[in-house]
Design a protein around this motif. Structure first.
Motif, short mmCIF file in Angstrom:
data_model
loop_
_atom_site.label_atom_id
_atom_site.label_comp_id
_atom_site.label_asym_id
_atom_site.label_seq_id
_atom_site.Cartn_x
_atom_site.Cartn_y
_atom_site.Cartn_z
N THR A 42 30.19 36.20 42.81
CA THR A 42 31.58 35.86 42.53
C THR A 42 32.13 34.97 43.65
OG1 THR A 42 31.90 38.00 41.41
CG2 THR A 42 33.88 36.79 42.06
N VAL A 43 31.78 35.32 44.89
CA VAL A 43 32.22 34.53 46.04
C VAL A 43 31.49 33.20 46.09
CG1 VAL A 43 32.46 34.48 48.55
CG2 VAL A 43 32.71 36.65 47.32
N ILE A 44 30.17 33.24 45.87
CA ILE A 44 29.37 32.01 45.90
C ILE A 44 29.86 31.03 44.83
CG2 ILE A 44 27.07 31.04 45.51
CD1 ILE A 44 25.94 33.66 46.66
N GLY A 45 30.12 31.55 43.63
CA GLY A 45 30.58 30.71 42.53
C GLY A 45 31.88 30.01 42.85
N ALA A 46 32.76 30.67 43.58
CA ALA A 46 34.05 30.07 43.92
C ALA A 46 33.91 28.97 44.96
CB ALA A 46 34.99 31.16 44.45
N THR A 55 27.08 33.42 34.59
CA THR A 55 28.39 33.30 33.94
C THR A 55 29.49 33.77 34.87
OG1 THR A 55 27.38 33.68 31.78
CG2 THR A 55 29.75 33.97 31.93
N ASN A 56 29.19 34.82 35.62
CA ASN A 56 30.14 35.35 36.61
C ASN A 56 30.48 34.27 37.64
OD1 ASN A 56 31.28 36.81 38.86
ND2 ASN A 56 29.22 37.17 39.60
N ALA A 57 29.46 33.58 38.14
CA ALA A 57 29.69 32.54 39.15
C ALA A 57 30.56 31.42 38.60
CB ALA A 57 28.35 31.98 39.63
N PHE A 58 30.32 31.03 37.36
CA PHE A 58 31.08 29.92 36.78
C PHE A 58 32.52 30.33 36.47
CE2 PHE A 58 32.27 26.93 33.37
CZ PHE A 58 32.10 25.75 34.08
N GLN A 59 32.71 31.55 35.96
CA GLN A 59 34.07 32.03 35.68
C GLN A 59 34.89 32.07 36.96
OE1 GLN A 59 35.52 32.71 32.75
NE2 GLN A 59 33.70 32.27 31.54
N SER A 60 34.27 32.54 38.04
CA SER A 60 34.94 32.56 39.33
C SER A 60 35.30 31.15 39.77
CB SER A 60 34.03 33.23 40.37
OG SER A 60 34.58 33.12 41.67
N ASN A 61 34.36 30.23 39.59
CA ASN A 61 34.57 28.84 39.96
C ASN A 61 35.75 28.24 39.21
OD1 ASN A 61 33.98 25.80 39.38
ND2 ASN A 61 32.82 26.26 41.23
N GLN A 62 35.84 28.50 37.89
CA GLN A 62 36.90 27.93 37.08
C GLN A 62 38.27 28.55 37.38
OE1 GLN A 62 36.41 25.22 34.36
NE2 GLN A 62 35.21 25.10 36.22
#
Length: 503
Positions: A446-450, A204-211
């Protein structure tokens, strides 16, 4: 809050996007696993000629059971819940780390998010305006589930010598079920719950960062600066990770302090934006309210008729407030109180704010502006629909929505980091070292998700997010008598005047 579904984005949409590099590798090796898990968790069952994911039915029935089991205490106790949030019944010697208001804000930081913006719009597009009515009904039922699970979180929490606390489903499942003679079942459910939630928090962290990064890039335009940002999304992810790290490294007290300021602020920004849209469309408000109520019982053109509208509304509410999942009890377990039922009352306000207030505001905005009519949910996602509603006020008004989206995503990053950290600590040792290791892993994602789309990973974690509801729900049913007994005793003592009011 669910990462993918709450955004109003379907799994096929994400997996169908063109993948290259890391994205292609993830799709090739992890895609089949992700889809297999998703097919189990969201397995559809026939309901009056239409279909409902079995996990959604599980959560709705759980809420209905505890609403009746506690004899509508979610309604009878609302005034008392408000007094508790104001600190009117918190003695100076109360054990815990944060106030009732801060615990509520931390939990709301996770649930009040993009699902309230995107999910509602998609629900109306699919189920018509009547879906909003059923979202409100589901939110009402969810208040009772939150009461039950958050009371248990405080009752069975661990208070460490330094005053810090550890609580949540992994503790009340293991200890609570042991008290009623089911220690093995309790230990299994606790470990499974912690494992599922730890994985879900990272995804969820990765996706929130992505969005969040996607929104920043979107509003930056197509000029040189916007193009540069689009090519260096990882840098924006790094900035988010640093800002997040500065808060989460300080533990729950730092998270609670930031959430105590950010949650009211972002809610005010978003609600004021909604009120501006409604102000411009005042003549359409009565008709919109009529459409929402009548549409709930006569949704013409909606697949499945009334039941179809009901299912869509219930589904989006479940994805929005996460009642029964068990993540919020971790935040509520840190509260300063000597009486576990107090936090149950406070927690009941969470679905009230998240689903009944914020989601209703979004629904009115989408319905009065009419942007949902003719929109294809497979093509236009929920954020876009809500953004179009805001654009009816002024061309620049979607920027207000963009600010709210970034704040919502950031607040979710903070709260989910704490949830995952506590689960990691439970599985690998409730020590500072274990918590620090998880924080580092969390910030890396967080970085990977972005930087990448992480399509199959998000499909997997979105499914895993709802698996804890199975473990948590079983435990709540087994402990139902304990839950009702504690609330009944507290309610009787409250009305007998046994608790001194703090001025």
């Amino acid at each position: 809050m669910s990462a993918l579904v709450s955004q109003g984005v379907s799994a096929p949409q994400i997996l169908a996007q063109e993948a290259t590099g890391i994205d292609a590798a993830l799709e090739e090796y992890f895609g089949p696993v992700a889809r297999a898990v998703e097919s189990v968790v969201f397995y559809p069952i026939p309901v009056f000629g239409t279909e409902m994911p079995i996990i959604v039915l599980w959560l709705v029935v759980l809420g209905l059971f505890f609403t009746l089991w506690l004899k509508f205490l979610n309604v009878r106790g609302m005034k008392h819940a408000y007094d508790l949030v104001r600190g009117r019944f918190t003695p100076p010697d109360a054990v815990g780390e944060v106030s009732h208001f801060q615990a509520l804000s931390t939990a709301l930081a996770s649930t009040v998010g993009l699902g309230n913006i995107a999910g509602v719009a998609v629900a109306i597009t699919i189920g018509g305006p009547g879906a909003a009515f059923w979202m409100i009904v589901a939110g009402f039922l969810a208040m009772s589930t939150k009461m039950a699970e958050c009371m248990l979180a405080v009752k069975y929490r661990t208070v460490h010598p330094d005053g810090t606390t550890s609580g949540g489903p992994m503790y009340y499942l293991s200890r609570g079920l042991a008290e009623v003679g089911k220690p093995r079942l309790g230990r299994f459910l606790a470990a499974a719950w912690a494992l599922f939630m730890m994985i879900a928090a990272i995804g969820t962290n990765a996706f929130q960062s992505n969005q969040a990064v996607a929104q920043v890039v979107e509003v930056s335009g197509s000029g040189a600066f916007g193009t540069w940002l689009g090519d260096n999304r990882w840098l924006l992810g790094l900035i988010i990770a640093v800002v997040t790290g500065l808060v989460i490294l300080g533990g729950i007290q730092a998270i609670a302090k930031v959430a105590g300021v950010m949650v009211p602020a972002m809610a005010i920004i978003y609600i004021l934006g909604c009120l501006m849209v409604l102000a411009v469309n005042v003549p359409a408000i009565p008709g919109a309210m009529v459409d929402i109520v009548t549409g709930a019982f006569n949704p013409e053109g909606v697949a499945g008729g009334v039941i179809g509208s009901l299912i869509v509304g219930f589904q989006r509410a479940a994805f929005s407030n996460s009642a029964g999942i068990g993540d919020a009890p971790i935040a509520h377990s840190t509260v300063k109180t000597n009486r576990p039922p107090t936090e149950g009352f406070v927690a009941s306000l969470e679905p009230f704010v998240d689903t009944i207030i914020v989601c209703t505001m979004t629904a009115l905005v989408v319905v009065v502006t009419g942007v949902w009519k003719g929109a294809d949910p497979e093509v236009v996602n929920g954020v876009t629909l809500t953004s179009r509603s805001f654009a009816t006020v002024a061309d620049w008004f979607p920027y207000v929505l963009a600010v709210a989206v970034v704040l919502f995503a950031y607040s979710t990053l903070l709260s989910n980091s704490f949830y995952g950290m506590k689960c990691f600590g439970y599985l690998f040792g409730d020590r500072k070292t274990a918590e620090t290791v998880y924080k580092v892993i969390y910030l890396c994602f967080t970085v990977i998700g972005a930087a990448v789309s992480l399509g199959p990973i998000i499909v997997f974690t979105d499914s895993v997010f709802f698996l804890p509801a199975v473990c948590n729900g079983i435990g709540l049913y087994v402990l139902a008598k304990v839950i009702r007994g504690d609330f009944r005793d507290y309610w009787q003592k409250l009305h007998a005047g046994d608790f001194e009011r703090v001025k």
